[in-house]
Design a protein around this motif. Structure first.
Motif, PDB file in Angstrom:
ATOM      1  N   SER A  68       0.881  -1.063   0.058  1.00 31.82           N
ATOM      2  CA  SER A  68       0.026   0.005   0.018  1.00 31.82           C
ATOM      3  C   SER A  68       0.815   1.183   0.078  1.00 31.82           C
ATOM      4  O   SER A  68       1.989   1.242   0.861  1.00 31.82           O
ATOM      5  CB  SER A  68      -0.961  -0.087   1.014  1.00 31.82           C
TER       6      SER A  68
ATOM      7  N   ARG B 114      -5.680  -1.692  -6.656  1.00 31.56           N
ATOM      8  CA  ARG B 114      -6.857  -0.597  -6.556  1.00 31.56           C
ATOM      9  C   ARG B 114      -6.218   0.710  -6.182  1.00 31.56           C
ATOM     10  O   ARG B 114      -5.016   0.755  -5.759  1.00 31.56           O
ATOM     11  CB  ARG B 114      -7.591  -1.076  -5.144  1.00 31.56           C
ATOM     12  N   LEU B 115      -7.019   1.783  -6.475  1.00 30.33           N
ATOM     13  CA  LEU B 115      -6.442   2.965  -6.495  1.00 30.33           C
ATOM     14  C   LEU B 115      -8.049   3.914  -5.965  1.00 30.33           C
ATOM     15  O   LEU B 115      -8.914   3.949  -6.469  1.00 30.33           O
ATOM     16  CB  LEU B 115      -6.229   3.774  -7.730  1.00 30.33           C
ATOM     17  N   ASP B 116      -7.473   4.680  -4.949  1.00 30.31           N
ATOM     18  CA  ASP B 116      -8.472   5.534  -4.459  1.00 30.31           C
ATOM     19  C   ASP B 116      -8.021   7.027  -4.635  1.00 30.31           C
ATOM     20  O   ASP B 116      -6.806   7.457  -4.066  1.00 30.31           O
ATOM     21  CB  ASP B 116      -8.649   5.503  -2.871  1.00 30.31           C
TER      22      ASP B 116
ATOM     23  N   ALA C 195     -12.512   8.593  -5.574  1.00 25.44           N
ATOM     24  CA  ALA C 195     -13.133   7.914  -6.287  1.00 25.44           C
ATOM     25  C   ALA C 195     -12.127   6.481  -6.372  1.00 25.44           C
ATOM     26  O   ALA C 195     -10.947   6.636  -6.525  1.00 25.44           O
ATOM     27  CB  ALA C 195     -13.037   8.426  -7.880  1.00 25.44           C
ATOM     28  N   ARG C 196     -13.006   5.319  -6.430  1.00 23.54           N
ATOM     29  CA  ARG C 196     -12.167   4.159  -6.222  1.00 23.54           C
ATOM     30  C   ARG C 196     -12.124   3.706  -7.786  1.00 23.54           C
ATOM     31  O   ARG C 196     -12.999   3.583  -8.543  1.00 23.54           O
ATOM     32  CB  ARG C 196     -13.019   3.177  -5.687  1.00 23.54           C
ATOM     33  N   HIS C 197     -10.908   3.083  -8.147  1.00 21.31           N
ATOM     34  CA  HIS C 197     -10.580   2.478  -9.384  1.00 21.31           C
ATOM     35  C   HIS C 197      -9.940   0.995  -9.175  1.00 21.31           C
ATOM     36  O   HIS C 197      -9.210   0.728  -8.241  1.00 21.31           O
ATOM     37  CB  HIS C 197      -9.517   3.465 -10.176  1.00 21.31           C
ATOM     38  N   ARG C 198     -10.176   0.392 -10.091  1.00 15.70           N
ATOM     39  CA  ARG C 198      -9.836  -1.165 -10.262  1.00 15.70           C
ATOM     40  C   ARG C 198      -8.873  -1.141 -11.327  1.00 15.70           C
ATOM     41  O   ARG C 198      -9.083  -0.712 -12.435  1.00 15.70           O
ATOM     42  CB  ARG C 198     -10.821  -2.172 -10.393  1.00 15.70           C
TER      43      ARG C 198
ATOM     44  N   HIS D  68      -3.826  10.389  -2.457  1.00 13.99           N
ATOM     45  CA  HIS D  68      -4.350   9.150  -3.043  1.00 13.99           C
ATOM     46  C   HIS D  68      -3.653   7.938  -2.355  1.00 13.99           C
ATOM     47  O   HIS D  68      -2.883   8.138  -1.702  1.00 13.99           O
ATOM     48  CB  HIS D  68      -4.103   9.100  -4.454  1.00 13.99           C
ATOM     49  N   ARG D  69      -4.178   6.849  -2.583  1.00 15.53           N
ATOM     50  CA  ARG D  69      -3.600   5.551  -2.396  1.00 15.53           C
ATOM     51  C   ARG D  69      -3.893   4.367  -3.325  1.00 15.53           C
ATOM     52  O   ARG D  69      -4.870   4.195  -3.785  1.00 15.53           O
ATOM     53  CB  ARG D  69      -4.410   5.113  -0.797  1.00 15.53           C
ATOM     54  N   TYR D  70      -2.908   3.945  -3.267  1.00 14.01           N
ATOM     55  CA  TYR D  70      -2.901   2.358  -4.202  1.00 14.01           C
ATOM     56  C   TYR D  70      -2.418   1.352  -3.429  1.00 14.01           C
ATOM     57  O   TYR D  70      -1.478   1.532  -2.797  1.00 14.01           O
ATOM     58  CB  TYR D  70      -2.618   2.550  -5.723  1.00 14.01           C
TER      59      TYR D  70
ATOM     60  N   GLU E 294      -5.341  -5.680  -2.603  1.00 17.32           N
ATOM     61  CA  GLU E 294      -6.263  -6.368  -1.745  1.00 17.32           C
ATOM     62  C   GLU E 294      -5.789  -7.594  -1.110  1.00 17.32           C
ATOM     63  O   GLU E 294      -4.916  -8.443  -1.772  1.00 17.32           O
ATOM     64  CB  GLU E 294      -7.687  -6.728  -2.599  1.00 17.32           C
TER      65      GLU E 294
END
Length: 286
Positions: free
Chosen positions: A42, A65-67, A71-74, A89-91, A94
């Motif tokens: 992370s 995953r990216l926030d 907005a959440r992105h796969r 942001h955070r990526y 999971e």
């Protein structure tokens, strides 16, 4: 080019320490090809130091995953993530997941300008064509395997950004000619950034009622009038911070802000930096 990277295998290479190569607009600091599986992975964009840089990360297998901005992105195979630091942001991977990707870390004034242009048009997740992804992989492979001077590495970093710039702007809708009354407003904004640019005043320039002007402007320009004015003022502020030695109070007056404190608050919301911090980074990049 992708096959060469896959054949080379997982690897990470640091090319130059941050800030050690003055004068280059794009600095390729590091590159890598990695696989993450069933582990804690992370990255928080606000916890990677205060020096500005950007990350390009292309997914080959699995999913990240990216926030970004709430907005959440796969991040799926074939997609490229571009993010700048520092930024909220955070990526991550999971729990129990698998993510295989290659990446670049780039810094320098031109790298950040191009990266922000791409983000403004396309957001942080792009879908390059297969041949473009292969070219990105080729640049990564060269950074990992070749003996390069900082300038030679810079060319490869610039190439990667230019490829993503093409991806972003290829999908951008060409702007049709604006109606004369709206074109007149845009010209008025550029010429009078230090003046009263409230919506009522702009509607008078256009010769339209306030409500009709707001609807027309947002539909044809793509932003509400107040957002457009703020964006143009911020752009002018950044240019003056970069290209002049004007005091913050002088820049505030030149760009329509009540005083230096009000400008500083607006600029921090916009860039997550104070004007002086932004200028200090400019000086360090030279």
């Amino acid at each position: 080019m992708l096959s060469s990277l896959l054949t080379h295998g997982h690897d990470i290479r640091t090319l130059v320490p941050r800030g050690s190569v003055p004068g280059l607009g794009v600095v390729a600091e590091a590159a890598g090809y990695e696989q993450r599986r069933n582990e804690l992975y992370s990255w928080d964009g606000m916890k990677r130091g205060t020096e500005p840089f950007l990350v390009i990360q292309h997914t080959l297998l699995g999913e990240g995953r990216l926030d970004f901005g709430g907005a959440r992105h796969r991040l799926r195979p074939g997609q490229t993530m571009l993010v700048t630091m520092p930024h909220a942001h955070r990526y991550w991977l999971e729990r129990g997941g698998h993510w295989e990707y290659f990446w670049f870390i780039l810094s320098g004034r031109e790298a950040l300008r191009l990266g922000r242009d791409v983000l403004a048009v396309a957001g942080p997740v792009l879908q390059p064509a297969e041949d473009t992804a292969a070219q990105l992989a080729g640049s990564c492979h060269a950074l990992l395997t070749r003996s390069l001077t900082p300038a030679q590495a810079s060319v490869l970093g610039y190439q990667a950004l230019a490829l993503l710039h093409d991806v972003a702007f290829a999908g951008a809708r060409p702007r049709t000619a604006l109606a004369p009354e709206l074109a007149r407003v845009l010209a008025h904004v550029e010429a009078h950034l230090s003046s009263d640019l409230r919506v009522d005043a702009l509607a008078q320039v256009a010769g339209l009622s306030r409500a009709h002007f707001v609807r027309r402007f947002a539909a044809e320009v793509g932003l509400p009038p107040s957002d457009h004015v703020f964006a143009r003022r911020m752009d002018r502020v950044e240019r003056l911070l970069t290209a002049s030695e004007m005091k913050i109070a002088e820049i505030a007056r030149a760009t329509g802000f009540a005083d230096a404190n009000y400008l500083a608050k607006a600029f921090r919301r916009h860039r997550n930096l104070s004007p002086m911090e932004f200028r200090a980074r400019r000086d360090e990049a030279v």
